[in-house]
Design a protein around this motif. Structure first.
Motif, PDB file in Angstrom:
ATOM      1  N   VAL A 161       0.838  -1.201   0.000  1.00  0.00           N
ATOM      2  CA  VAL A 161       0.000   0.000   0.000  1.00  0.00           C
ATOM      3  C   VAL A 161       0.873   1.252   0.000  1.00  0.00           C
ATOM      4  O   VAL A 161       0.662   2.183  -0.787  1.00  0.00           O
ATOM      5  N   ASP A 189      -3.435  -9.942  -4.002  1.00  0.00           N
ATOM      6  CA  ASP A 189      -3.141  -8.978  -2.934  1.00  0.00           C
ATOM      7  C   ASP A 189      -2.294  -7.820  -3.446  1.00  0.00           C
ATOM      8  O   ASP A 189      -2.557  -6.654  -3.118  1.00  0.00           O
ATOM      9  N   ASP A 193      -3.535  -3.968  -3.204  1.00  0.00           N
ATOM     10  CA  ASP A 193      -2.865  -3.048  -2.289  1.00  0.00           C
ATOM     11  C   ASP A 193      -2.205  -1.889  -3.030  1.00  0.00           C
ATOM     12  O   ASP A 193      -2.192  -0.749  -2.535  1.00  0.00           O
ATOM     13  N   LYS A 196      -4.879   0.465  -3.784  1.00  0.00           N
ATOM     14  CA  LYS A 196      -5.266   1.177  -2.562  1.00  0.00           C
ATOM     15  C   LYS A 196      -4.301   2.333  -2.286  1.00  0.00           C
ATOM     16  O   LYS A 196      -4.715   3.444  -1.932  1.00  0.00           O
TER      17      LYS A 196
END
Length: 332
Positions: A161, A189, A193, A196
């Protein structure tokens, strides 16, 4: 270690490398001095260092169980970090590629048990949640690039992130306001991320989120090429493109060149991973480092600490993904 990192103004990874005595090739002398000074002022004594010259671990072995090691370089790079840290404390590494098969894992652990097994590092080539076999759960284990849903086993994963946010923030700082992102496979993932982080950077800069600038990808150059062409069919195309890995960035660069776009004069491009090829593109690619070497070091350190102190709580560590600025990104 987190307190030392905060006081010294560096990442926890840097603290780990310095205090383990393997930072000389990667960290400046000034940073090494600053970290050591911060550790001294806080009275921090490194747990693995208390083990002395590693004699208490001599003739022992750490098992490295990994699902895949040949299709991408990540687990091989992590193995280098793991091996370097383990060697400093007198331990050998034995690697088994098990493809996540419980029977193969049990066979590997039986073999390791004949060699004074100290513990396991269990790694996956993709960052993801895993379910561990009974054989693995029966050992002192640290997870590398993966995690349990209930966080009951210590793990080391990349700070994706923050990596996505730093890549996007870099482009914002250069004056870009129309910033596109080409994602990897949306269920993964890493892709979720990094997106994000992209959205967080836009929100922090009061820039609106435009779904048209978010393009699906598959980690391959072909996706970067095709989605870049699609982005430039928009009435307001982007001035910067954040590709969620370097391979898609290669395709993006090729598409931009075919369209006669100057890089970074017309369009800035940022990748992710810092594969070796990133420094040899034209222009060299700005990217985000996926820190698998440092993650290997951190996993070894976590395991050694748990060998010395079996009752420790299962730490969940995130390794910093630093931005590597090269010539593919520039001001608007």
């Amino acid at each position: 270690m987190t307190d030392v990192a905060a006081l010294a103004g560096v990442s926890q990874t840097t603290v780990s490398l310095v205090l383990n005595g393997i930072a000389e090739a990667r960290v400046s002398d000034e940073t090494i001095t600053r970290v050591k000074k911060a550790a001294k002022s806080l009275g921090y004594v490194h747990a693995v260092r208390r083990a002395g010259n590693g004699a208490r671990h001599d003739n022992g072995v750490i098992g490295f169980l990994v699902d895949e090691i040949s299709t991408d370089p990540w687990m091989a790079i992590a193995l280098d970090g793991l091996r370097e840290k383990a060697a400093a404390t007198g331990l050998d590494i034995m690697t088994f590629v098990t493809s996540g098969d419980a029977e193969a894992e049990a066979t590997a652990i039986r073999t390791l048990g004949k060699l004074n097994l100290k513990g396991l590092v269990y790694g996956t080539i993709q960052t993801r949640a895993v379910t561990l076999s009974n054989a693995v759960m029966g050992q002192q284990t640290v997870l590398l690039n993966c995690y349990l849903a209930d966080r009951s086993v210590p793990s080391v994963t990349p700070g994706e992130v923050v990596g996505g946010r730093s890549a996007t923030q870099h482009l914002i700082d250069l004056g870009h306001r129309r910033i596109a992102i080409i994602q990897g496979e949306e269920w993964m993932d890493a892709s979720k991320d990094r997106l994000k982080g992209y959205r967080q950077a836009l929100a922090a800069a009061d820039l609106g989120f435009d779904e048209r600038l978010v393009r699906p990808g598959n980690w391959e150059p072909s996706a970067g090429y095709t989605q870049t062409q699609e982005l430039f069919k928009l009435s307001e195309p982007p001035t910067a493109i954040f590709c969620s890995n370097d391979l898609m960035a290669l395709g993006c660069l090729e598409a931009l060149k075919e369209m006669g776009k100057s890089i970074p004069g017309d369009v800035s491009v940022v990748g992710y991973d810092d594969r070796e090829i990133a420094q040899f593109t034209h222009p060299p690619l700005t990217t985000v480092l996926l820190p698998h070497f440092e993650m290997g070091v951190m996993a070894a350190e976590l395991l050694l600490e748990r060998i010395d102190q079996p009752g420790l709580q299962p730490a969940q560590l995130k390794s910093e993904c630093p931005l590597v600025v090269r010539a593919s990104s520039g001001k608007v």
